[in-house]
Every structure is written in structure tokens, then in C-alpha cells.
Design an enzyme around this catalytic site. Structure first.
Site, PDB file in Angstrom:
ATOM      1  N   HIS A   1       8.329   4.001   3.830  1.00 42.16           N
ATOM      2  CA  HIS A   1       8.606   2.623   3.466  1.00 42.16           C
ATOM      3  C   HIS A   1       8.072   1.634   4.505  1.00 42.16           C
ATOM      4  O   HIS A   1       8.506   1.628   5.652  1.00 42.16           O
ATOM      5  CB  HIS A   1      10.120   2.444   3.316  1.00 42.16           C
TER       6      HIS A   1
ATOM      7  N   TYR B   1      17.723  -1.494   1.434  1.00 42.55           N
ATOM      8  CA  TYR B   1      18.308  -2.389   0.441  1.00 42.55           C
ATOM      9  C   TYR B   1      19.823  -2.504   0.628  1.00 42.55           C
ATOM     10  O   TYR B   1      20.587  -1.648   0.197  1.00 42.55           O
ATOM     11  CB  TYR B   1      18.001  -1.894  -0.971  1.00 42.55           C
TER      12      TYR B   1
END
Length: 310
Positions: A130, A48
Site C-alpha cells: 500500500h 482506513y
């Protein structure tokens, strides 16, 4: 290891400059608004904003206690050979770093160590593998055992996987001893495809954090619009979401209100994780989740074929 998850969590992708830049002051005010609204789970990731979200979340939580912090492994951030320009992903940040996929045991440990530096915190509570969509076998064979060792060492309290699909997380639930799954967008008012995973998790005691409950935007406003799975929403889904909204109106419920309430009806789902880029978004969501939704709404949606019967 059992971990007591709160009902609502904060998703840190938007304050990592997802799509558009978020000013430093606004990012901090957004996390502060989540804290003031009673949110005690904060989720972030190296992905992110090339570490920006982790830095902002860590700074906002510094000096506070009584919260759970989640971050992710699988992408290492490394200097880019040509550091000019902007990030070539969906984050509006400088492109001086690049993401390097690494689901090896050494990569997992390096990823966590790097995250702790960016967070400026001594530990995280939850570490998630992830998006291993193209690396599932390696993630199960190498990344998961590394996380299990970190859990046994006490460096993390719970481990799991976070993905936008349900099939690979089902393998993790069946083949490993994960504690949690973060499932994005696959158990919502418009997409209940993740139900086999949720049922398996409920049977095995794996807790699920539901993210993407607005399916990236189509369910975020009462009159459906915008994106579905980060692409323009197709007409047939806009029409279906509009039909759901009309049923919601009969029960004095808005579409976003129903979208927030729906996932928590499944026993496997412990938490909904909501991303936000402004304090106003946080407060709006908190106001919605504080109000109950009539059970009759779900029955009406089932009768009209807009929701799978439970």
C-alpha cells in the site's frame, strides 16, 4: 497465481470514517447493500480508520462465503505515545494509534497477521503493498518477496501493489511477478495517464483493479463539483468535466454512469472498486453499472477531444 476477479468491488475506506464518522449500523447496512447488489470483492486496509474498516468489513462478511477479500501491507498500527485527540490523517477516529511505515519482510508478515486479527477471518485472498511511494526500492526488494512467500505458502492467493500513481506500479509489473495492481484515479474520464501501466499489465497478464473512478468526487454527480484528487477541483477540470457531461446527455447517459463504465473498456482492468458510506450510494452505483453505455458516446468524446483516441 491466476485469480478470477468480479467486475465490481466494494471499497472500505468510507466506512473507516473517511472525513466523517459513519455509525456502526450504517456501516453494516452499507456492506449488506453491497452484498445484496451482487458485489463479491471487498477491499480494505489498516490505514482506513486505523483498523476500523478492517473490523467492520470482517464482521459483515463473517459467516458468508463466495467472496474475495483484499487488504494491504506497509503500515503497521502501533499505540501512540500520547493517545489523546483524533487521528491526524483524514479519518474521523480516535488518535490512540499511529501508522508506522514498514515495507520489510518481517513488517509484511506482521501486518498481515495483525489484519487477520482485526478482520476476525482466517485468510485474505489478495494482499497489496500500500502506497510505497517513498519506499519503492525497499518494497520491491523486501515487501514483494515476503508476499510471494506468503502466496507460495497458500496464505494469500494473489499479491500486488495499490497506489495513486502509475509509474511505481509499472516497475512492479516489470520487475516482479505480481498478480494484480490497484490503480486509483489514473484511468478515468478525466485522467488517462495510467495507460502505459495498463498496456504493460495487459501484455503481462497482470489484472488491474480500478479505484477512484470518480477522481474523489468531481465525477460523482452529473453536474461536476467538489474535489479532484482530494483537493478542490480546479476550474479547468470542472469546465472539461462539464463538457463531457453535455456529450453524455446526447446519449441519455449521466456523468457518473459514464465514469463507472469507462475504465472497464481497457482489457487490463478486471474490476472497478467503489467506496461507499451509505446503502443508497451502493444501490445507486449498482443501478448505474447494470445499464450499458452506448459505444457512440466514446466515439463522440474522442471526436471532441475529450477522450484519448483508442
Amino acid at each position: 497465481m491466476a485469480i478470477d476477479l468480479p467486475r465490481h468491488g466494494f471499497g472500505g475506506a468510507p466506512i473507516g470514517n473517511l472525513y466523517d464518522e459513519v455509525a456502526e449500523e450504517q456501516a453494516r447496512a452499507t456492506v449488506d447493500a453491497a452484498w445484496e447488489s451482487g458485489v463479491r470483492l471487498y477491499d480494505t486496509a489498516p490505514h482506513y480508520g486505523l483498523g476500523l474498516s478492517e473490523r467492520r468489513v470482517g464482521a459483515a462478511l463473517a459467516g458468508r462465503s463466495g467472496y474475495l477479500l483484499s487488504t494491504k501491507v506497509g503500515r503497521l498500527l502501533r499505540p501512540k505515545a500520547s493517545g489523546d485527540g483524533r487521528d491526524d490523517d483524514v479519518f474521523d477516529v480516535a488518535g490512540d494509534l499511529e501508522r508506522v511505515w514498514d515495507f520489510s519482510a518481517a513488517g509484511v508478515r506482521t501486518s498481515l497477521d495483525d489484519s487477520l486479527v482485526r478482520l476476525g477471518l482466517p485468510a485474505v485472498d489478495i494482499a497489496l503493498i500500500h502506497d510505497p511511494d517513498d519506499h519503492v526500492d525497499q518494497a520491491i526488494a523486501e515487501a514483494y518477496p515476503a508476499l510471494a512467500e506468503l502466496r507460495a505458502e497458500g496464505r494469500v492467493r494473489a499479491v500486488g501493489v495499490g497506489m495513486n500513481q502509475w509509474e511505481a506500479p509499472l516497475r512492479f509489473a516489470q520487475e516482479t511477478d505480481i498478480d494484480v495492481v490497484m490503480l486509483a484515479g489514473r484511468y478515468t474520464l478525466l485522467d488517462q495517464s495510467g495507460l502505459p501501466l495498463l498496456d504493460e499489465c495487459a501484455e503481462r497478464g497482470v489484472q488491474v483493479l480500478a479505484a477512484g473512478v470518480f477522481n474523489s468526487g468531481i465525477l460523482a454527480t452529473h453536474e461536476p463539483a467538489g474535489t479532484y484528487n482530494y483537493a478542490p477541483a480546479p476550474p479547468e477540470l470542472l469546465e472539461r468535466a462539464t463538457r463531457i457531461a453535455r456529450v453524455c446527455e446526447r446519449h441519455d447517459v449521466t456523468l457518473p454512469h459514464a465514469a463507472l463504465a469507462f475504465p472497464l473498456r481497457h482489457p487490463a482492468i478486471a474490476t472497478i472498486v467503489l467506496g461507499a458510506r451509505t446503502p443508497e450510494e451502493v444501490r445507486r452505483n449498482a443501478e448505474l453499472w447494470s445499464r450499458p453505455v452506448p459505444e457512440e458516446l466514446w466515439a463522440d468524446l474522442e471526436r471532441e477531444g475529450l477522450l484519448a483516441a483508442t
